[in-house]
Design a protein around this motif. Structure first.
Motif, short mmCIF file in Angstrom:
data_model
loop_
_atom_site.label_atom_id
_atom_site.label_comp_id
_atom_site.label_asym_id
_atom_site.label_seq_id
_atom_site.Cartn_x
_atom_site.Cartn_y
_atom_site.Cartn_z
N CYS A 323 0.83 -1.20 0.00
CA CYS A 323 0.00 0.00 0.00
C CYS A 323 0.86 1.26 0.00
O CYS A 323 0.58 2.23 -0.70
CB CYS A 323 -0.93 -0.02 1.21
SG CYS A 323 -2.17 1.29 1.22
N LYS A 324 1.94 1.25 0.78
CA LYS A 324 2.85 2.40 0.81
C LYS A 324 3.53 2.59 -0.54
O LYS A 324 3.93 3.72 -0.88
CB LYS A 324 3.89 2.20 1.90
CG LYS A 324 3.33 2.33 3.32
CD LYS A 324 4.43 2.14 4.37
CE LYS A 324 3.87 2.29 5.77
NZ LYS A 324 4.92 2.10 6.82
N ALA A 325 3.65 1.51 -1.33
CA ALA A 325 4.27 1.61 -2.65
C ALA A 325 3.28 2.09 -3.72
O ALA A 325 3.67 2.26 -4.87
CB ALA A 325 4.84 0.26 -3.07
N GLY A 326 2.03 2.31 -3.32
CA GLY A 326 1.06 2.89 -4.26
C GLY A 326 -0.03 1.95 -4.72
O GLY A 326 -0.87 2.36 -5.54
N LEU A 327 -0.07 0.71 -4.23
CA LEU A 327 -1.10 -0.23 -4.65
C LEU A 327 -2.29 -0.17 -3.69
O LEU A 327 -2.16 0.20 -2.52
CB LEU A 327 -0.55 -1.65 -4.69
CG LEU A 327 0.59 -1.93 -5.68
CD1 LEU A 327 0.97 -3.40 -5.64
CD2 LEU A 327 0.21 -1.51 -7.10
N ASN A 328 -3.45 -0.54 -4.20
CA ASN A 328 -4.64 -0.70 -3.37
C ASN A 328 -4.68 -2.13 -2.85
O ASN A 328 -4.20 -3.05 -3.52
CB ASN A 328 -5.90 -0.42 -4.19
CG ASN A 328 -5.96 1.02 -4.67
OD1 ASN A 328 -5.92 1.95 -3.87
ND2 ASN A 328 -6.04 1.20 -5.98
N VAL A 329 -5.25 -2.32 -1.69
CA VAL A 329 -5.34 -3.67 -1.12
C VAL A 329 -6.78 -3.98 -0.75
O VAL A 329 -7.55 -3.08 -0.38
CB VAL A 329 -4.42 -3.83 0.11
CG1 VAL A 329 -2.97 -3.69 -0.28
CG2 VAL A 329 -4.78 -2.85 1.20
N GLU A 536 -3.41 -2.10 -8.73
CA GLU A 536 -3.19 -0.67 -8.94
C GLU A 536 -4.47 0.15 -8.87
O GLU A 536 -4.53 1.18 -8.22
CB GLU A 536 -2.50 -0.44 -10.29
CG GLU A 536 -1.00 -0.57 -10.23
CD GLU A 536 -0.31 0.09 -11.40
OE1 GLU A 536 0.63 0.89 -11.18
OE2 GLU A 536 -0.68 -0.20 -12.55
N GLY A 537 -5.50 -0.27 -9.59
CA GLY A 537 -6.73 0.51 -9.62
C GLY A 537 -7.93 -0.37 -9.86
O GLY A 537 -7.81 -1.53 -10.27
N PRO A 538 -9.15 0.15 -9.60
CA PRO A 538 -10.36 -0.65 -9.77
C PRO A 538 -10.53 -1.23 -11.17
O PRO A 538 -11.04 -2.34 -11.33
CB PRO A 538 -11.48 0.35 -9.45
CG PRO A 538 -10.83 1.37 -8.57
CD PRO A 538 -9.42 1.48 -9.06
N SER A 539 -10.09 -0.50 -12.19
CA SER A 539 -10.24 -1.00 -13.56
C SER A 539 -9.37 -2.22 -13.83
O SER A 539 -9.59 -2.94 -14.82
CB SER A 539 -9.90 0.11 -14.57
OG SER A 539 -8.55 0.52 -14.42
N ASP A 540 -8.37 -2.47 -12.96
CA ASP A 540 -7.48 -3.62 -13.15
C ASP A 540 -8.03 -4.90 -12.52
O ASP A 540 -7.47 -5.98 -12.74
CB ASP A 540 -6.10 -3.33 -12.53
CG ASP A 540 -5.36 -2.21 -13.25
OD1 ASP A 540 -5.55 -2.10 -14.47
OD2 ASP A 540 -4.63 -1.48 -12.59
#
Length: 595
Positions: A323-329, A536-540
């Protein structure tokens, strides 16, 4: 303010996703324009100004370009530089084709504008091409001629001027197929000019197909590779120091995974590229303080190739780092961890397990524990054969929480719990891999369908009894997907959303046995440790979900479609990502949970 809004809109239009959509639209418009009913009339006007073969070559060229643009749209969405270069050249060429083939000025203007957009968006398309793929090349070689023949047939069926009136569909199909290689076909034309127009048009299609095949064939071979001996040695070195951090760390030694190390070499990410997704599994291996470096290296590589980064099965600590690296969990489920110092068959809550163990022992079934390195070769081979025979279906499953091999000398410290009936015949097995120095992580759990009810419970209880002698303090059992939904949904006062979600999962359990897996683990009263999926994002999410199902072998090609030399490992446990399966028992028998 207006200038900033215009600048923001331009940046949005230049993004890979927007450019991909525009290219897709232009490809469709190009194909529809070629198939327009007034094509012959407009072609007549052009042929009065240029040689006859020019409109034919431009028409089939536009058809080929339209098809190629549809294919390139997906790569453009991923920011691939080579796709951008090919699309830019093809659209610029198609601008000329649109004029030459039929004075298609609107389509020509559209192509010119798209060319300008592609050139202006150049900086957004820097992703390297994917490493060479035998499967992709095979698809081009096998499917390319089929698509090109179909395009050629469509053109011959529309542009019938110059063909004899009694020309049949099968003759046009054969003409299209042979014409790709410059071979005259069976169609009789009314003039040499008409024959030349057909030959040139089909030859352009054949050249386009050859170009695509060459581009795929010359893709670079570098990129992620399966674990090498040197890399495995480095990973095992990290496991020796830091393997206790995560129960899934040992699975990083799977031979079909790739690994990338942090700049300092004190941590590594284990992953596999599935389609366009770089799918890592579990927490990074190694020193937690070096995890950010390993995660950053993995993300940089994924983005340099235009891959979608995702992680499957990270712990709360690993999910925090991701999460700190920019990903959603998103919480995916819970791992069942049994602390052996607290485990006991006594008490009302353990009545079901205690009765199952007693019933199995009365039937003459016994269990014992042994390290893999201490097994005789013939016994090891027998266990391998039985585990394979007890598997449901042809496809071996497992990736994120499975080792994918059995009996390798490098896994000598792995532990087996073997159950035998009164005649000494093997009826069940548990296979655990090391989790640090004093813990085990379940890799494989299987039993014979004809075995006595309670074999699994007996093996777990036996391991717990032997734990002090083995120096084992805890074991990681199965992973229960969406465990909290079942636990909370059945409580008094649960809200309508939780109850509705639980009802959906209960329905799905009829096919994937999600609830039964949760129940099979809950009876041991384990500690539930949450596991997460990162993206990364909801679309992924659809892309990541598909990649996870493919990696875990829930989505797999039929055997007859797989490439030669690519087969499943000898024993690859079933996938925990979608809930460990439970083999369907014989009537009156308990299910055997398979990890």
């Amino acid at each position: 303010m207006a200038h900033r809004r215009a600048s923001r809109a331009l940046r949005t239009l230049q993004s890979p996703r927007a450019v991909s959509n525009v290219v897709l639209g232009v490809g469709i418009v190009t194909l529809l324009g070629v198939l327009a009913p007034d094509l012959a009339r407009r072609t007549d006007l052009v042929e009065n100004m240029v040689p006859d073969v020019f409109p034919a070559a431009a028409t089939t060229g536009s058809l080929a370009i339209g098809v190629i643009l549809l294919v390139l749209a997906r790569s453009l969405r991923r920011g691939k530089h080579r796709a951008w270069l090919i699309a830019t050249v093809l659209v610029a060429v198609d601008t000329v084709f649109q004029v030459v083939r039929a004075l298609s000025l609107v389509e020509a203007l559209l192509c010119a504008l798209l060319t300008a957009l592609l050139i202006s968006a150049r900086r957004n398309f820097a992703a390297r091409p994917d490493p060479r793929s035998r499967l992709r090349l095979l698809a081009v070689v096998l499917l390319g001629p089929v698509v090109a023949t179909g395009v050629g047939y469509g053109w011959l069926a529309i542009a019938t001027r110059g063909q004899l009136a009694d020309t049949t569909g099968s003759e046009r199909l054969l003409q299209a197929l042979l014409g790709l290689a410059g071979i005259p076909g069976p169609i009789d034309f009314v003039s040499d000019i008409a024959a030349a127009r057909s030959a040139v048009g089909l030859a352009v299609l054949g050249a386009a197909l050859l170009l695509v095949a060459l581009l795929v064939a010359v893709q670079p071979a570098d990129g992620p590779h399966h674990l090498t001996d040197d890399e495995e040695s480095r990973v095992r070195g990290l496991l020796a120091k830091w393997g206790w951090v995560d129960s899934l760390s040992y699975f990083a030694t799977r031979g079909d995974r790739s690994v990338i190390f942090s700049p300092c070499g004190q941590a590594a990410m284990s992953y596999r590229v599935v389609g366009s997704t770089s799918l890592s599994a579990g927490d990074p291996v190694g020193n937690p303080s070096a995890w950010p470096g390993a995660i950053g290296a993995w993300l940089d590589e994924a983005r340099s190739y235009g891959w979608t980064p995702a992680n499957l099965g990270s712990s709360e600590r690993g999910a925090t780092a991701l999460c700190k690296a920019g990903l959603n969990v998103l919480e995916l489920g819970d791992e069942a961890i049994v602390h052996l110092s607290e485990f006991s068959l006594e008490g009302r809550s353990m009545r079901g397990v205690r009765q199952a163990v007693s019933r199995t022992r009365r039937a003459g079934v016994t269990a014992d524990c042994v390290r893999v390195k201490d097994l005789a070769a013939e016994t090891l081979e027998l266990v391998r054969e039985r585990a394979d025979a007890w598997r449901e279906g042809e496809v071996e499953r497992g990736f994120s929480m499975a080792l994918g091999r059995f009996g390798d000398p490098a896994d000598g410290d792995a532990l087996l719990v073997l159950a035998r009936d009164g005649d000494g015949d093997l009826v069940g097995l548990l296979h655990f891999v090391p989790w640090g120095d004093d813990a085990l992580s379940l890799d494989l759990m299987r039993r014979s369908r004809d075995s006595e009810n309670g074999v699994i419970e007996l093996m777990v209880a036996t391991l717990c009894q032997w734990a002090p002698d083995l120096g084992i303090s805890k074991i990681s059992l199965n992973f229960a997907v969406f465990r909290s939904v079942f636990a909370h949904g059945e409580r008094l006062g649960a809200g309508p959303y939780v109850r509705a979600w639980r009802a959906v999962l209960l329905w799905a359990s009829r096919f994937a046995q999600i609830e039964s897996l949760y129940r099979a683990n809950a009876k041991y009263h384990p500690e539930w440790a949450p596991r997460f999926i990162a993206y990364e994002g909801p679309s992924d999410i659809p892309t990541v979900a598909t990649a996870a199902l493919r990696a875990e072998a829930f989505l797999a090609l039929p055997t007859w479609l797989r490439l030669p030399g690519r087969k499943a490992p000898e024993i690859e446990p079933d996938a925990p990502a979608a809930g460990h399966e439970v083999t369907r028992p014989a009537p009156g028998r308990s299910p055997a949970v398979r990890r």
